[in-house]
Design an enzyme around this catalytic site. Structure first.
Site, PDB file in Angstrom:
ATOM      1  N   ASP A 160       0.731  -1.341   0.073  1.00 20.54           N
ATOM      2  CA  ASP A 160       0.055   0.096   0.236  1.00 20.54           C
ATOM      3  C   ASP A 160       1.038   1.255   0.025  1.00 20.54           C
ATOM      4  O   ASP A 160       0.673   2.229  -0.641  1.00 20.54           O
ATOM      5  CB  ASP A 160      -0.981   0.038   1.236  1.00 20.54           C
ATOM      6  CG  ASP A 160      -1.881  -1.237   1.248  1.00 20.54           C
ATOM      7  OD1 ASP A 160      -2.346  -1.834   0.089  1.00 20.54           O
ATOM      8  OD2 ASP A 160      -1.998  -1.798   2.356  1.00 20.54           O
ATOM      9  N   HIS A 193      -5.100  -3.765   5.652  1.00 25.35           N
ATOM     10  CA  HIS A 193      -4.750  -3.921   4.212  1.00 25.35           C
ATOM     11  C   HIS A 193      -6.007  -4.552   3.428  1.00 25.35           C
ATOM     12  O   HIS A 193      -6.037  -5.651   3.072  1.00 25.35           O
ATOM     13  CB  HIS A 193      -3.474  -4.801   4.044  1.00 25.35           C
ATOM     14  CG  HIS A 193      -3.420  -5.432   2.684  1.00 25.35           C
ATOM     15  ND1 HIS A 193      -2.862  -4.406   1.706  1.00 25.35           N
ATOM     16  CD2 HIS A 193      -3.703  -6.482   2.007  1.00 25.35           C
ATOM     17  CE1 HIS A 193      -2.836  -5.016   0.497  1.00 25.35           C
ATOM     18  NE2 HIS A 193      -3.059  -6.174   0.865  1.00 25.35           N
TER      19      HIS A 193
HETATM   20  P1  NAD Z   1      -0.237 -18.522  -5.110  1.00 24.43           P
HETATM   21  O1  NAD Z   1      -1.270 -19.350  -4.926  1.00 24.43           O
HETATM   22  O2  NAD Z   1       0.497 -18.183  -6.158  1.00 24.43           O
HETATM   23  O3  NAD Z   1       0.973 -19.143  -4.083  1.00 24.43           O
HETATM   24  C1  NAD Z   1       0.366 -19.500  -2.851  1.00 24.43           C
HETATM   25  C2  NAD Z   1       1.764 -20.693  -2.366  1.00 24.43           C
HETATM   26  O4  NAD Z   1       1.112 -21.100  -0.965  1.00 24.43           O
HETATM   27  C3  NAD Z   1       1.463 -21.703  -3.229  1.00 24.43           C
HETATM   28  O5  NAD Z   1       2.777 -22.401  -3.760  1.00 24.43           O
HETATM   29  C4  NAD Z   1       0.914 -22.907  -2.298  1.00 24.43           C
HETATM   30  O6  NAD Z   1       1.414 -24.311  -2.617  1.00 24.43           O
HETATM   31  C5  NAD Z   1       1.333 -22.274  -1.060  1.00 24.43           C
HETATM   32  N1  NAD Z   1       0.384 -23.153  -0.134  1.00 24.43           N
HETATM   33  C6  NAD Z   1      -0.607 -23.336   0.110  1.00 24.43           C
HETATM   34  N2  NAD Z   1      -1.019 -24.024   1.395  1.00 24.43           N
HETATM   35  C7  NAD Z   1       0.168 -24.167   1.929  1.00 24.43           C
HETATM   36  C8  NAD Z   1       0.324 -24.582   3.395  1.00 24.43           C
HETATM   37  N3  NAD Z   1      -0.595 -25.117   4.272  1.00 24.43           N
HETATM   38  N4  NAD Z   1       1.881 -24.284   3.876  1.00 24.43           N
HETATM   39  C9  NAD Z   1       2.818 -24.011   2.891  1.00 24.43           C
HETATM   40  N5  NAD Z   1       2.362 -23.379   1.706  1.00 24.43           N
HETATM   41  C10 NAD Z   1       1.154 -23.421   1.212  1.00 24.43           C
HETATM   42  O7  NAD Z   1      -0.678 -17.030  -4.172  1.00 24.43           O
HETATM   43  P2  NAD Z   1       0.328 -15.811  -4.380  1.00 24.43           P
HETATM   44  O8  NAD Z   1      -0.139 -14.990  -5.484  1.00 24.43           O
HETATM   45  O9  NAD Z   1       1.722 -15.863  -3.938  1.00 24.43           O
HETATM   46  O10 NAD Z   1      -0.647 -15.298  -3.033  1.00 24.43           O
HETATM   47  C11 NAD Z   1      -0.330 -15.616  -1.687  1.00 24.43           C
HETATM   48  C12 NAD Z   1      -1.032 -14.946  -0.710  1.00 24.43           C
HETATM   49  O11 NAD Z   1      -0.566 -13.555  -0.560  1.00 24.43           O
HETATM   50  C13 NAD Z   1      -2.727 -14.693  -0.883  1.00 24.43           C
HETATM   51  O12 NAD Z   1      -3.325 -14.949   0.143  1.00 24.43           O
HETATM   52  C14 NAD Z   1      -2.714 -13.378  -1.371  1.00 24.43           C
HETATM   53  O13 NAD Z   1      -3.898 -12.851  -1.216  1.00 24.43           O
HETATM   54  C15 NAD Z   1      -1.685 -12.583  -0.392  1.00 24.43           C
HETATM   55  N6  NAD Z   1      -1.329 -11.297  -1.020  1.00 24.43           N
HETATM   56  C16 NAD Z   1      -0.803 -10.352  -0.024  1.00 24.43           C
HETATM   57  C17 NAD Z   1      -0.712  -9.151  -0.283  1.00 24.43           C
HETATM   58  C18 NAD Z   1      -0.213  -8.131   0.499  1.00 24.43           C
HETATM   59  O14 NAD Z   1      -0.123  -7.138   0.166  1.00 24.43           O
HETATM   60  N7  NAD Z   1      -0.328  -8.352   1.948  1.00 24.43           N
HETATM   61  C19 NAD Z   1      -0.126  -8.737  -1.770  1.00 24.43           C
HETATM   62  C20 NAD Z   1      -0.559  -9.717  -2.794  1.00 24.43           C
HETATM   63  C21 NAD Z   1      -0.918 -11.050  -2.338  1.00 24.43           C
HETATM   64  C1  LMR Z   2      -2.929  -6.675  -3.046  1.00 24.50           C
HETATM   65  O1  LMR Z   2      -3.118  -5.468  -2.473  1.00 24.50           O
HETATM   66  O2  LMR Z   2      -2.675  -6.546  -4.304  1.00 24.50           O
HETATM   67  C2  LMR Z   2      -3.283  -7.992  -2.464  1.00 24.50           C
HETATM   68  O3  LMR Z   2      -3.884  -7.846  -0.961  1.00 24.50           O
HETATM   69  C3  LMR Z   2      -3.827  -8.911  -3.532  1.00 24.50           C
HETATM   70  C4  LMR Z   2      -5.238  -8.624  -3.517  1.00 24.50           C
HETATM   71  O4  LMR Z   2      -6.074  -9.670  -3.283  1.00 24.50           O
HETATM   72  O5  LMR Z   2      -5.715  -7.583  -4.187  1.00 24.50           O
END
Ligand code: NAD
Ligand code: LMR
Length: 369
Positions: A160, A193
């Protein structure tokens, strides 16, 4: 000199985040944990000619499947100084972050349980959504084990802050006629967030270290359509990416950059000897526990500025000072008392949304001890 664990290392965020961490001079060992593919990701990264040793870990298989299988989560976490968690499912178009809670809360609980058992003094950085609720889940699990310290548990809200700088720089250039680069601009972003819980404090924006002035300040003045549109864009920046990826997930590369930036700040602060003459403090926005007994100095002032009694919030993202113990203090505990009237209205909306999100996380831990 730190062992760093990425939990969810094979995913869209996990892989580029692990790549960046492999380049960090603060990381001596990089342990990659996921339910799939970590041996391959670890082998690939291990060929990069930087110092960090890379290992890949998978969950323990059942005795019937493989009686010699090891507990990969335990292996990864043992000896860790910092654990960063992008494990879990991402959004698809039409979903809110809250829609991810049922799956991701369980995943975060399992990893936090592992941290409590095998790395109880590690810094724990939660990326998995919905951050507003998954951080209370992680904190609740650590508390159940008697190892919770508010200075060491962080919700990563850096994306953010990164978006706020990028989008604000674009407005300052376009509307304010001021040539800026995104990294010239800093905007404190507080709250949580997700959508309206994200509150950019554009009244406090700076450009090259000084408060924004001149035509740029007019573009950011309360009541202007530019300001309202900019706030909306920062609050809903995640939706832009989810829509553009069209079912292929959410932000991964910008999140890897943001997650690395925050993790590097925590590691750098942990490595800096604390002397009264130390250079400028290392600061960052992060979603931390500000409730009763929080070890983050100034947390009570932030909580008081946001409400009282039943309306008081226990988690909030604010700029903090980072040190060897983690988030040692709120950077400016009076920040929220100096916001504009417009920002005060945004904060009121954010507080309502956050209260429900936090309660949901806490109830999950109570029901699933
Ligand atoms: P993705 O599906 O590409 O990757 C997630 C990974 O987690 C996969 O490799 C999966 O195998 C693994 N996984 C699932 N269960 C698991 C477990 N029990 N133990 C260990 N690993 C496990 O998803 P992504 O795009 O990498 O996003 C991951 C998370 O981050 C999502 O929840 C997304 O919403 C979040 N996210 C947060 C922010 C933020 O600003 N905080 C930004 C973007 C995404
Ligand atoms: C973001 O802000 O990009 C992440 O929290 C992923 C989402 O679900 O938007």
């Amino acid at each position: 000199m730190t062992k760093v664990v990425v939990a969810g290392a094979a995913g869209g965020i996990g892989q580029p985040l692990s790549l960046l961490l492999k380049l960090s001079p603060y990381v001596t060992e990089l342990a990659l944990y996921d339910v799939v593919n970590t041996p391959g990701v670890a082998a690939d990264l291990s060929h990069i000619s930087t110092a960090a040793a890379v290992t890949g870990h998978l969950p323990k298989k059942s005795a019937a499947e493989d009686p010699t299988s090891e507990d990969g989560l335990k292996q990864a976490l043992t000896g860790a100084g910092l654990v960063i968690v992008p494990a879990g499912v991402p959004r698809k178009p039409g979903m809110t972050r809250d829609d991810l809670f049922n799956v991701n809360a369980g995943i975060v609980r399992t990893i936090a349980d592992g941290v409590a058992r095998h790395a109880p003094t590690a810094f724990l950085l939660i990326i998995s959504n919905p951050v507003n609720s998954t951080v209370p889940v992680a904190a609740g699990v650590l508390r159940q084990h008697g190892v919770f310290d508010a200075r060491r548990v962080f919700g990563v809200t850096t994306l953010d802050v990164v978006r706020a700088a990028t989008f604000t720089s674009s407005v300052l250039s376009r509307v304010g006629g001021q040539a800026t680069r995104p990294d010239d601009v800093a905007v404190p972003v507080v709250g949580g967030h997700s959508g309206e819980t994200i509150v950019p404090l554009l009244s406090q924006a700076t450009m090259r270290g000084a408060r924004v002035s001149g035509p740029g300040a007019q573009a950011l003045a309360p009541g202007t359509p530019e300001l309202a549109a900019l706030v909306k864009r920062i609050q809903f920046g995640g939706d832009e990416v989810v829509k553009a990826k069209n079912g292929g997930g959410s932000a991964t590369l910008s999140m890897a950059y943001a997650g690395y930036t925050f993790a590097e700040a925590v590691l750098r602060a942990a490595a800096v000897p604390q002397t009264p003459t130390a250079a400028a403090p290392i600061t960052a926005e992060t979603y931390v526990y500000i409730g009763p007994g929080s070890q983050v100095a100034g947390a009570a002032q932030v909580r008081a500025a946001l409400g009282s009694g039943d309306a008081a919030l226990d988690y909030f993202s604010v700029p903090v000072v980072l040190g060897p113990a983690g988030a040692t203090q709120v950077l400016d505990p009076t920040l929220l008392t100096r916001v504009s009237d417009y920002e005060r209205e945004l904060l009121q909306v954010a507080v309502k949304g956050l209260a429900g999100n936090i309660t949901k996380g806490l109830e999950f831990v109570e029901k699933n001890p």
